[in-house]
Design a protein around this motif. Sequence first.
Motif, PDB file in Angstrom:
ATOM      1  N   UNK A   1      50.914  37.554  46.535  1.00  0.00           N
ATOM      2  CA  UNK A   1      49.556  37.604  45.788  1.00  0.00           C
ATOM      3  C   UNK A   1      50.139  38.573  44.642  1.00  0.00           C
ATOM      4  N   UNK A   2      49.460  37.901  43.539  1.00  0.00           N
ATOM      5  CA  UNK A   2      49.738  38.620  42.188  1.00  0.00           C
ATOM      6  C   UNK A   2      48.348  39.349  41.821  1.00  0.00           C
ATOM      7  N   UNK A   3      48.646  40.264  40.686  1.00  0.00           N
ATOM      8  CA  UNK A   3      47.127  40.800  40.160  1.00  0.00           C
ATOM      9  C   UNK A   3      47.567  41.027  38.433  1.00  0.00           C
ATOM     10  N   UNK A   4      46.385  40.613  37.823  1.00  0.00           N
ATOM     11  CA  UNK A   4      46.370  40.894  36.346  1.00  0.00           C
ATOM     12  C   UNK A   4      45.534  41.736  35.847  1.00  0.00           C
ATOM     13  N   UNK A   5      45.698  42.580  34.837  1.00  0.00           N
ATOM     14  CA  UNK A   5      44.730  43.574  34.506  1.00  0.00           C
ATOM     15  C   UNK A   5      44.556  43.324  32.875  1.00  0.00           C
ATOM     16  N   UNK A   6      43.198  43.416  32.330  1.00  0.00           N
ATOM     17  CA  UNK A   6      43.081  43.163  30.860  1.00  0.00           C
ATOM     18  C   UNK A   6      41.921  44.061  30.504  1.00  0.00           C
ATOM     19  N   UNK A   7      41.846  44.730  29.498  1.00  0.00           N
ATOM     20  CA  UNK A   7      40.770  45.551  28.819  1.00  0.00           C
ATOM     21  C   UNK A   7      40.154  44.563  27.625  1.00  0.00           C
ATOM     22  N   UNK A   8      39.060  44.533  27.553  1.00  0.00           N
ATOM     23  CA  UNK A   8      38.379  44.328  26.216  1.00  0.00           C
ATOM     24  C   UNK A   8      37.517  45.230  25.650  1.00  0.00           C
TER      25      UNK A   8
END
Length: 138
Positions: free
Chosen positions: A1-8
């Motif tokens: 399982x991977x996770x990815x985080x990004x803010x706009x």
Amino acid sequence: MKSYRKELTFHLPTRRGFVNITPDVERALAESGIREGLILVNAMNITASVFINDDESGLHADYERWLEKLAPEKPYSQYAHNGYEDNADAHLKRTVMGREVVVAVTDGKLDFGTWEQIFYGEFDGKRNKRVLIKIIGA
């Protein structure tokens, strides 16, 4: 399982407005490399919203009129919250429109129904606000 985080980050020049952020979310999904999983998109400010609906200008105008009837901006004195700030109506509008959406990711794409798009709703603009995109899967 991977996770990815990004803010706009958004800075609308008006007090209220709606922005279709589907292309931003799709870009984040492509960057993540995740093909199957879930994507969470949530407003990180109590006077902004993220929701799913149709990208149709008449509907957006209807939202504006309906929300203003439910929680009118003025007179500011009608709200106990208003004092230091004049944004009680924005807090109420956000409660109605919701904080976040979760969308399934299937074969590397947002698994939408017909006409569904993701929107950022601003109810107390003219300053920077953030939206979190969090993707988990494989």
